[in-house]
Design a protein around this motif. Sequence first.
Motif, mmCIF file in Angstrom:
data_model
loop_
_atom_site.group_PDB
_atom_site.id
_atom_site.type_symbol
_atom_site.label_atom_id
_atom_site.label_comp_id
_atom_site.label_asym_id
_atom_site.label_seq_id
_atom_site.Cartn_x
_atom_site.Cartn_y
_atom_site.Cartn_z
ATOM 1 N N ALA A 7 50.830 27.142 46.076
ATOM 2 C CA ALA A 7 50.826 27.998 44.696
ATOM 3 C C ALA A 7 49.993 28.462 44.075
ATOM 4 O O ALA A 7 49.440 30.097 43.430
ATOM 5 N N LEU A 8 48.540 27.648 44.622
ATOM 6 C CA LEU A 8 47.009 28.308 43.205
ATOM 7 C C LEU A 8 46.696 28.653 44.672
ATOM 8 O O LEU A 8 45.919 29.174 43.606
ATOM 9 N N LEU A 9 46.322 28.323 45.129
ATOM 10 C CA LEU A 9 45.907 29.362 46.321
ATOM 11 C C LEU A 9 46.771 31.220 46.047
ATOM 12 O O LEU A 9 45.495 31.742 46.404
ATOM 13 N N ALA A 10 47.272 30.803 46.029
ATOM 14 C CA ALA A 10 48.488 32.297 45.673
ATOM 15 C C ALA A 10 47.689 33.586 45.000
ATOM 16 O O ALA A 10 47.479 34.012 44.901
ATOM 17 N N VAL A 11 47.878 32.555 44.161
ATOM 18 C CA VAL A 11 47.741 32.549 42.634
ATOM 19 C C VAL A 11 45.931 33.050 42.322
ATOM 20 O O VAL A 11 46.169 34.317 41.807
ATOM 21 N N VAL A 12 45.244 32.207 42.497
ATOM 22 C CA VAL A 12 43.802 32.569 42.569
ATOM 23 C C VAL A 12 43.415 34.146 43.889
ATOM 24 O O VAL A 12 42.498 34.966 43.657
ATOM 25 N N ILE A 13 44.134 34.140 44.790
ATOM 26 C CA ILE A 13 44.288 35.652 45.483
ATOM 27 C C ILE A 13 44.770 36.277 44.822
ATOM 28 O O ILE A 13 44.014 37.992 45.472
ATOM 29 N N ALA A 14 45.700 36.645 44.315
ATOM 30 C CA ALA A 14 46.561 37.378 43.320
ATOM 31 C C ALA A 14 45.821 38.219 42.289
ATOM 32 O O ALA A 14 45.107 39.011 42.266
ATOM 33 N N ALA A 15 45.068 37.200 41.840
ATOM 34 C CA ALA A 15 44.259 37.095 40.737
ATOM 35 C C ALA A 15 42.981 37.767 40.863
ATOM 36 O O ALA A 15 42.757 38.882 40.485
ATOM 37 N N GLY A 16 42.190 37.557 41.975
ATOM 38 C CA GLY A 16 41.334 38.261 42.332
ATOM 39 C C GLY A 16 40.878 39.674 42.918
ATOM 40 O O GLY A 16 40.699 40.703 42.092
ATOM 41 N N ALA A 17 42.201 39.727 44.167
ATOM 42 C CA ALA A 17 42.700 41.149 43.868
ATOM 43 C C ALA A 17 42.996 42.157 42.684
ATOM 44 O O ALA A 17 42.444 42.704 43.224
ATOM 45 N N ALA A 18 43.579 41.498 41.661
ATOM 46 C CA ALA A 18 44.576 42.409 40.511
ATOM 47 C C ALA A 18 42.948 42.468 39.888
ATOM 48 O O ALA A 18 42.569 43.881 39.628
ATOM 49 N N ILE A 19 42.038 42.030 39.878
ATOM 50 C CA ILE A 19 41.015 42.095 38.936
ATOM 51 C C ILE A 19 40.221 43.228 39.588
ATOM 52 O O ILE A 19 39.152 44.296 39.310
ATOM 53 N N VAL A 20 39.944 43.196 41.227
ATOM 54 C CA VAL A 20 38.869 44.409 42.073
ATOM 55 C C VAL A 20 39.544 45.128 41.506
ATOM 56 O O VAL A 20 38.714 46.304 41.919
ATOM 57 N N LEU A 21 40.915 45.674 41.561
ATOM 58 C CA LEU A 21 41.525 47.019 41.956
ATOM 59 C C LEU A 21 41.284 47.888 40.135
ATOM 60 O O LEU A 21 40.717 48.828 39.898
ATOM 61 N N VAL A 22 41.591 46.916 39.207
ATOM 62 C CA VAL A 22 41.032 47.168 37.609
ATOM 63 C C VAL A 22 39.778 47.492 37.384
ATOM 64 O O VAL A 22 39.754 48.801 37.064
ATOM 65 N N GLU A 23 38.999 47.072 37.954
ATOM 66 C CA GLU A 23 36.938 47.177 37.799
ATOM 67 C C GLU A 23 37.293 48.339 38.567
ATOM 68 O O GLU A 23 35.969 49.059 38.177
ATOM 69 N N ALA A 24 37.831 49.141 39.907
ATOM 70 C CA ALA A 24 36.977 49.675 40.796
ATOM 71 C C ALA A 24 38.289 51.232 39.804
ATOM 72 O O ALA A 24 37.229 52.077 39.869
ATOM 73 N N VAL A 25 38.975 50.674 39.848
ATOM 74 C CA VAL A 25 40.185 52.030 38.406
ATOM 75 C C VAL A 25 39.710 52.126 37.122
ATOM 76 O O VAL A 25 38.741 53.424 37.315
ATOM 77 N N HIS A 26 38.820 51.262 36.529
ATOM 78 C CA HIS A 26 38.123 51.248 35.530
ATOM 79 C C HIS A 26 36.223 51.931 36.068
ATOM 80 O O HIS A 26 36.381 53.238 34.994
ATOM 81 N N TRP A 27 36.264 51.755 36.847
ATOM 82 C CA TRP A 27 35.052 52.479 37.100
ATOM 83 C C TRP A 27 35.035 54.472 36.803
ATOM 84 O O TRP A 27 34.367 54.563 37.180
ATOM 85 N N VAL A 28 35.849 54.660 37.908
ATOM 86 C CA VAL A 28 36.432 55.562 38.740
ATOM 87 C C VAL A 28 36.459 55.813 37.027
ATOM 88 O O VAL A 28 35.969 57.431 36.284
ATOM 89 N N VAL A 29 38.379 56.069 36.399
ATOM 90 C CA VAL A 29 37.832 56.819 35.217
ATOM 91 C C VAL A 29 36.839 56.671 34.212
ATOM 92 O O VAL A 29 36.902 57.606 33.776
#
Length: 395
Positions: A7-29
């Motif tokens: 569960a902890l590993l899944a949380v870390v991976i999901a949170a990291g992927a979400a942060i990368v995705l959001v920051e990429a969208v933020h940079w484009v906007v």
Amino acid sequence: MTSVLTALLAVVIAAGAAIVLVEAVHWVVKRLGRRSTLLNDLAGTAHKPFLATVTVYAVQQAVRSSAGEFTGRAGVLHALVLLVIASVAWLVGALLLVLEDAALARWRVDVPDNMKARRVKTQVVIMRRVTIAAIVVLTVGVMLMTFPDVRALGASVLASAGVISVIAALAAQSTLGNLIAGLQLAFSDAVRIDDVVVVEGEWGRIEELTLTYVAVQIWDDRRLILPTSYFTTKPFQNWTRTGSAVLGTAEIDVDWSAPVEPMRAELRAVCEGTELWDGRVCVLQVTEATGGMIRLRALVSAQDAGSLWDLRCLVRERLVTWVFEHRRDSLPRLRADVAQSERPVPAQAVVAPADDAAPRDDARVFSGAGDGDERAAVFSGPEEQTSGATSGIRQ
């Protein structure tokens, strides 16, 4: 133990992927925001709530799908659901704020003719507060309904909604009245943000208008806080409801021997020599002649209330100075008959004015040049019905 680590590993991976995705969208906007004010505001205002929403949702899905059974799994999932609801509400509120700011950006209030812009700003500000309050109430309600016990309680509450609504109405009568009054002020144009008003004997401007209270900035930087229901139940003066241009008076008392025409010329020179005067009205009239003195009233106009105040003070100061320097014998005086004369004093001859002498324009308010004729029409009604009254005013 294995389920917890998974569960902890899944949380870390999901949170990291979400942060990368959001920051990429933020940079484009943000890059696109260099050419769009709306996208620039969106990148600055919605970044944090968007990051929180995507991250919490990704973590929730990771725990739900990837993690096995572990102690406290139901509680963790319930907490994540509550966080998702709160973050979505935060994101919706941020998006609405961006849209409202974009609507306000089209209407500037720092220009002379800003009446329509102030109306729009007042309505948008009121609706923003209503929207935020509605989002908060709905969010809390949805979060409470995720608890089974509260859901059961909600059904019983709905069954007795009539009794509860009566009790709530009686308990919150004043608050509800202010809320309704706030909405009424927002769409009735009775008062707007930055309007110049006179309330409770104080002169100031509307600084803040909310659903429950109105803050009036008084001219000496004090604040007068009034409930919104005050402006729907009591009379008040609004100097800028249809425009910012206003009229004002400056009065002085002088002796009966004071020459009126030279003082009219002095008033005209004062008005024409200052940028405070807007060129509409500059009139000097004798409004009273009692108590051994006459009262002169200078009626002047200015483009806004602040300029009018300074212009009234300037006119009063110049007229007082003129009387003291040029006709000191016209200062107010008291006369008393202390002894009877043995011989009657012969009466002085009175010279009648010429028949063709027309009154000056700056001696009349409801006729003559400028907007005198328009003012007479406003206060006397249609000409065909009140022609006698109008002619009486103009005489």
